[in-house]
Scaffold this motif. Structure first.
Motif, PDB file in Angstrom:
ATOM      1  N   THR A 143     117.841  12.201 -12.395  1.00  0.00           N
ATOM      2  CA  THR A 143     116.756  12.344 -13.378  1.00  0.00           C
ATOM      3  C   THR A 143     115.995  11.031 -13.539  1.00  0.00           C
ATOM      4  OG1 THR A 143     117.926  14.080 -14.598  1.00  0.00           O
ATOM      5  CG2 THR A 143     116.249  12.821 -15.798  1.00  0.00           C
ATOM      6  N   ALA A 144     116.753   9.932 -13.694  1.00  0.00           N
ATOM      7  CA  ALA A 144     116.105   8.630 -13.905  1.00  0.00           C
ATOM      8  C   ALA A 144     115.367   8.163 -12.659  1.00  0.00           C
ATOM      9  CB  ALA A 144     117.142   7.598 -14.321  1.00  0.00           C
ATOM     10  N   LEU A 145     115.852   8.553 -11.485  1.00  0.00           N
ATOM     11  CA  LEU A 145     115.148   8.222 -10.247  1.00  0.00           C
ATOM     12  C   LEU A 145     113.896   9.076 -10.065  1.00  0.00           C
ATOM     13  CD1 LEU A 145     118.116   7.897  -7.703  1.00  0.00           C
ATOM     14  CD2 LEU A 145     116.695   6.033  -8.590  1.00  0.00           C
ATOM     15  N   GLY A 146     113.891  10.251 -10.661  1.00  0.00           N
ATOM     16  CA  GLY A 146     112.812  11.199 -10.389  1.00  0.00           C
ATOM     17  C   GLY A 146     113.060  11.950  -9.106  1.00  0.00           C
ATOM     18  N   ALA A 147     114.344  12.177  -8.789  1.00  0.00           N
ATOM     19  CA  ALA A 147     114.744  12.828  -7.537  1.00  0.00           C
ATOM     20  C   ALA A 147     115.187  14.261  -7.806  1.00  0.00           C
ATOM     21  CB  ALA A 147     115.883  12.048  -6.882  1.00  0.00           C
ATOM     22  N   ILE A 207     118.061  13.122 -24.389  1.00  0.00           N
ATOM     23  CA  ILE A 207     117.068  13.783 -25.248  1.00  0.00           C
ATOM     24  C   ILE A 207     117.091  15.278 -24.955  1.00  0.00           C
ATOM     25  CG2 ILE A 207     114.642  13.859 -25.927  1.00  0.00           C
ATOM     26  CD1 ILE A 207     114.392  10.989 -24.822  1.00  0.00           C
ATOM     27  N   GLY A 208     117.239  16.065 -26.012  1.00  0.00           N
ATOM     28  CA  GLY A 208     117.286  17.515 -25.864  1.00  0.00           C
ATOM     29  C   GLY A 208     115.910  18.126 -25.727  1.00  0.00           C
ATOM     30  N   PRO A 209     115.849  19.402 -25.385  1.00  0.00           N
ATOM     31  CA  PRO A 209     114.553  20.095 -25.239  1.00  0.00           C
ATOM     32  C   PRO A 209     113.708  20.060 -26.504  1.00  0.00           C
ATOM     33  CG  PRO A 209     116.334  21.406 -24.305  1.00  0.00           C
ATOM     34  CD  PRO A 209     116.981  20.273 -25.035  1.00  0.00           C
ATOM     35  N   ASP A 210     114.384  19.972 -27.676  1.00  0.00           N
ATOM     36  CA  ASP A 210     113.641  19.933 -28.936  1.00  0.00           C
ATOM     37  C   ASP A 210     113.268  18.516 -29.351  1.00  0.00           C
ATOM     38  OD1 ASP A 210     116.130  18.944 -29.496  1.00  0.00           O
ATOM     39  OD2 ASP A 210     116.488  20.213 -31.264  1.00  0.00           O
ATOM     40  N   GLY A 211     113.550  17.525 -28.476  1.00  0.00           N
ATOM     41  CA  GLY A 211     113.221  16.145 -28.772  1.00  0.00           C
ATOM     42  C   GLY A 211     114.298  15.379 -29.507  1.00  0.00           C
ATOM     43  N   SER A 212     115.403  16.040 -29.844  1.00  0.00           N
ATOM     44  CA  SER A 212     116.488  15.352 -30.550  1.00  0.00           C
ATOM     45  C   SER A 212     117.212  14.403 -29.601  1.00  0.00           C
ATOM     46  CB  SER A 212     117.479  16.372 -31.110  1.00  0.00           C
ATOM     47  OG  SER A 212     118.061  17.129 -30.065  1.00  0.00           O
ATOM     48  N   PRO A 214     111.652  11.990 -20.490  1.00  0.00           N
ATOM     49  CA  PRO A 214     111.784  13.025 -21.527  1.00  0.00           C
ATOM     50  C   PRO A 214     113.212  13.507 -21.743  1.00  0.00           C
ATOM     51  CG  PRO A 214     109.884  13.479 -20.132  1.00  0.00           C
ATOM     52  CD  PRO A 214     110.605  12.327 -19.500  1.00  0.00           C
ATOM     53  N   GLU A 215     114.120  13.195 -20.774  1.00  0.00           N
ATOM     54  CA  GLU A 215     115.491  13.680 -20.927  1.00  0.00           C
ATOM     55  C   GLU A 215     116.517  12.581 -21.161  1.00  0.00           C
ATOM     56  OE1 GLU A 215     116.551  16.234 -17.679  1.00  0.00           O
ATOM     57  OE2 GLU A 215     114.569  17.192 -17.668  1.00  0.00           O
ATOM     58  N   LEU A 216     116.143  11.302 -20.929  1.00  0.00           N
ATOM     59  CA  LEU A 216     117.115  10.241 -21.163  1.00  0.00           C
ATOM     60  C   LEU A 216     116.420   8.889 -21.307  1.00  0.00           C
ATOM     61  CD1 LEU A 216     117.687   8.274 -18.450  1.00  0.00           C
ATOM     62  CD2 LEU A 216     118.772  10.347 -17.626  1.00  0.00           C
ATOM     63  N   LEU A 217     117.162   7.930 -21.909  1.00  0.00           N
ATOM     64  CA  LEU A 217     116.710   6.549 -22.066  1.00  0.00           C
ATOM     65  C   LEU A 217     117.754   5.632 -21.449  1.00  0.00           C
ATOM     66  CD1 LEU A 217     115.762   6.783 -25.857  1.00  0.00           C
ATOM     67  CD2 LEU A 217     114.180   6.889 -23.927  1.00  0.00           C
ATOM     68  N   GLY A 218     117.294   4.665 -20.656  1.00  0.00           N
ATOM     69  CA  GLY A 218     118.252   3.742 -20.038  1.00  0.00           C
ATOM     70  C   GLY A 218     117.528   2.689 -19.232  1.00  0.00           C
ATOM     71  N   PHE A 219     118.274   2.018 -18.356  1.00  0.00           N
ATOM     72  CA  PHE A 219     117.628   1.065 -17.449  1.00  0.00           C
ATOM     73  C   PHE A 219     118.420   0.948 -16.159  1.00  0.00           C
ATOM     74  CE2 PHE A 219     120.509  -1.958 -19.518  1.00  0.00           C
ATOM     75  CZ  PHE A 219     120.867  -2.831 -18.487  1.00  0.00           C
ATOM     76  N   PHE A 220     117.687   0.632 -15.077  1.00  0.00           N
ATOM     77  CA  PHE A 220     118.238   0.455 -13.735  1.00  0.00           C
ATOM     78  C   PHE A 220     118.281  -1.026 -13.361  1.00  0.00           C
ATOM     79  CE2 PHE A 220     116.595   4.799 -12.392  1.00  0.00           C
ATOM     80  CZ  PHE A 220     117.819   5.297 -11.951  1.00  0.00           C
ATOM     81  N   ALA A 274     108.778  -0.716 -17.530  1.00  0.00           N
ATOM     82  CA  ALA A 274     109.194   0.564 -18.091  1.00  0.00           C
ATOM     83  C   ALA A 274     108.507   1.679 -17.311  1.00  0.00           C
ATOM     84  CB  ALA A 274     108.829   0.658 -19.569  1.00  0.00           C
ATOM     85  N   VAL A 275     109.289   2.709 -16.962  1.00  0.00           N
ATOM     86  CA  VAL A 275     108.758   3.843 -16.192  1.00  0.00           C
ATOM     87  C   VAL A 275     109.257   5.141 -16.822  1.00  0.00           C
ATOM     88  CG1 VAL A 275     108.735   2.517 -14.035  1.00  0.00           C
ATOM     89  CG2 VAL A 275     110.730   3.916 -14.606  1.00  0.00           C
ATOM     90  N   GLU A 276     108.582   6.210 -16.465  1.00  0.00           N
ATOM     91  CA  GLU A 276     109.118   7.524 -16.845  1.00  0.00           C
ATOM     92  C   GLU A 276     110.293   7.856 -15.938  1.00  0.00           C
ATOM     93  OE1 GLU A 276     107.125  11.699 -16.465  1.00  0.00           O
ATOM     94  OE2 GLU A 276     106.555  10.834 -18.408  1.00  0.00           O
ATOM     95  N   SER A 277     110.156   7.567 -14.665  1.00  0.00           N
ATOM     96  CA  SER A 277     111.248   7.607 -13.690  1.00  0.00           C
ATOM     97  C   SER A 277     110.852   6.660 -12.568  1.00  0.00           C
ATOM     98  CB  SER A 277     111.488   9.018 -13.153  1.00  0.00           C
ATOM     99  OG  SER A 277     110.394   9.426 -12.339  1.00  0.00           O
TER     100      SER A 277
END
Length: 531
Positions: free
Chosen positions: A270-274, A245-250, A222-228, A82-85
């Motif tokens: 985003t998920a790549l961190g690019a 995930i929205g700016p308010d955490g929703s 912080p902006e999405l959940l998924g997997f590569f 699991a990574v942040e990106s």
């Protein structure tokens, strides 16, 4: 009069339907498979295959071909992380190496191969063995009676509707199974809890991967959940997005609704961190629902549900395709023995009570992993505690009303209803596994003082036609126990014996010799075969 008459009709020609076809063909059961699509998978989809699945393929001589195809698609035995990106912070390793801790449990390994790479192998081998596959053909309607099933099939391109008369119908027609719906069988469980997308893309990620061998990369950004998952050359892959995930955490789990190509490319970056200028080319986008549940019945008369028609689960844990293949392995040998007359029809009634509890348990385990790994905002009421992966994969127990539904394959008991433990053996100077002694028939395995049991098995096979073979396993002889572990692992003494089914499940055992081995064994086999 029907246009075609076959013992078995299979509805659905994806991973589980093709496996069912291969297993029936390997046992000489004539059958027809119909699939509405024009060919095998065009999207990678299921990619992780467990040791139990590879044991099924090994049993029909396919392990080497599958291993080789897997090596062409992925660098094997990577980490699950699991990574942040991808380019960012590492959060947790679920596996440093995909086969860590399970290397001695099986003659096979866990591996990664896509359905694009695997399904053609299954299709071609089944056809070589005589299977009749009809792609671009729909199952329009079916009716069953006391003697069989009458189905109407229709080619998609041209030609009139035809009728197929079969003794049995196997529904491998997916999560939205028309066959299951026609039977009125409900699916119980968690339902659909996310509208997800899988984004297939091209991008050069070698710099972000570095020297890491990562088989599955969960992204908790912080902006999405998924997997590569990435290709062997790290120049393409797919990203499954579960939620944004929205700016308010929703959290928004309706990712698939009205998604654009530009949004997909943004999710990948985003998920790549690019950065926004990083080159990403979108090949395809698949929308799907993350769900968990299992059918209220896996059998209705002469109709059997396998794979996603019987149970659905999110991809966390990689259990979906593997559970479906285990369904096929359980059902195929039973159909074959009833078809040949070796067993009575009552044998088929064991399919539902054996596979349905396992389907429910595995679906719940996949949901637990989804909540804990992906989206902890989901309801946790009645959440099953996470169980050991290897125990789910290799430790399933059939008919387990009075015992745990799983056992640890690292410490096998040899109890009836459990998988026969793998042990390294030697036969005629060649290294084999105990599992290699089991093919199409029941197999009696005895200790060093089990000659009377082996003689009884040979006598019954010759005089009564029981599908039964026997092997002695000892320190010396035709089959050598190289590590002197057989008796302990199978829970018998030197004069005892254990009976193993064709699907490598222990059917019966006795620790000691018997006064009347032939009579005892005849009674056991008669009961096992519902004669």
């Amino acid at each position: 009069m029907a246009d075609h008459e076959v013992p078995v009709l299979i509805a659905g020609g994806s991973l589980v339907g093709l496996t069912t076809s291969l297993l029936l063909a390997a046992r000489g059961v004539p059958h027809m498979l119909v699939e509405q699509h024009r060919g095998t998978a065009i999207h990678p989809r299921a990619a992780s295959f467990h040791q139990g699945t590879m044991e099924v393929f090994r049993g029909v001589g396919m392990q080497e071909a599958v291993d080789a195809a897997a090596e062409r698609e992925f660098v094997q035995n990577g980490a699950i992380i699991a990574v942040e990106s991808l380019a960012g912070r590492e959060l947790k390793y679920f596996y440093r190496s995909y086969n860590d801790g399970v290397e001695r449990l099986s003659p096979t390994s866990r591996l990664f191969i896509t359905q694009i790479g695997l399904e053609p192998l299954l299709r071609d081998r089944a056809r070589e063995l005589g299977a009749d596959h009809r792609f671009a053909t729909e199952l329009v309607h079916f009716e069953q009676d006391d003697d069989g099933v009458t189905s109407v099939i229709r080619p998609r391109d041209r030609g009139a509707e035809q009728t197929v008369r079969s003794r049995y119908l196997v529904a491998a027609d997916g999560a939205h199974s028309p066959v299951r719906k026609a039977l009125g069988i409900e699916v119980n469980g968690r339902g659909v809890f996310a509208d997800c997308v899988t984004i297939y893309f091209k991008a050069d990620v070698r710099g972000m991967l570095g020297d890491r061998n990562l088989s599955v990369v969960y992204v908790n950004h912080p902006e999405l959940l998924g997997f590569f998952r990435f290709s062997i050359n790290a120049d393409s892959g797919f990203l499954a997005v579960f939620a944004t995930i929205g700016p308010d955490g929703s959290r928004d789990s309706n990712v698939g609704e009205n998604i654009s190509t530009e949004q997909c490319a943004g999710f990948v970056r985003t998920a790549l961190g690019a950065g926004p200028e990083f080159p990403v080319e979108i090949d395809n986008v698949q929308r799907w629902g993350a769900a968990a549940g299992s059918a209220a019945r896996f059998q209705d008369g002469r109709v059997f549900l396998v794979g996603d028609a019987a149970h659905v689960m999110p991809p966390t844990g990689g259990f979906g395709g593997n559970t479906g293949i285990a369904d096929a392995a359980n059902l195929a040998w039973k159909l074959a023995m009833v078809h040949s007359g070796a067993a009575g029809a009552g044998l088929l009634d064991t399919y539902d009570p054996e596979r349905r509890p396992i389907g429910h348990l595995t679906s719940e385990q996949a949901y637990t992993r989804y909540v804990l790994r992906v989206d902890d905002s989901l309801p946790k009421n009645d959440l099953m505690d996470p169980l050991d992966d290897a125990s789910i994969e290799l430790g399933q127990v059939y008919r387990s009303d009075e015992q745990p539904p799983l056992e640890d394959p690292r410490n096998p008991t040899g109890r009836p209803g459990t998988r026969a433990p793998h042990l390294p053996l030697e036969r005629d100077g060649v290294s084999i596994s105990t599992l290699d002694l089991v093919r199409d028939d029941f197999v009696l395995l005895t200790g060093s003082e089990g000659q009377a049991w082996r003689d009884a098995a040979a006598s019954l096979a010759a005089s009564e036609g029981f599908p039964l073979k026997a092997h002695g396993i000892a320190a010396t002889g035709p089959v050598v126990d190289k590590e002197d572990r057989f008796a302990k692992a199978y829970g018998i003494g030197a004069g005892g014996t254990v009976l193993v089914r064709p699907d490598r499940v222990i059917a019966w055992r006795t620790a000691d010799p018997a006064d009347d081995p032939r009579g005892t064994l005849e009674e056991v086999m008669t009961r096992q075969l519902f004669r």
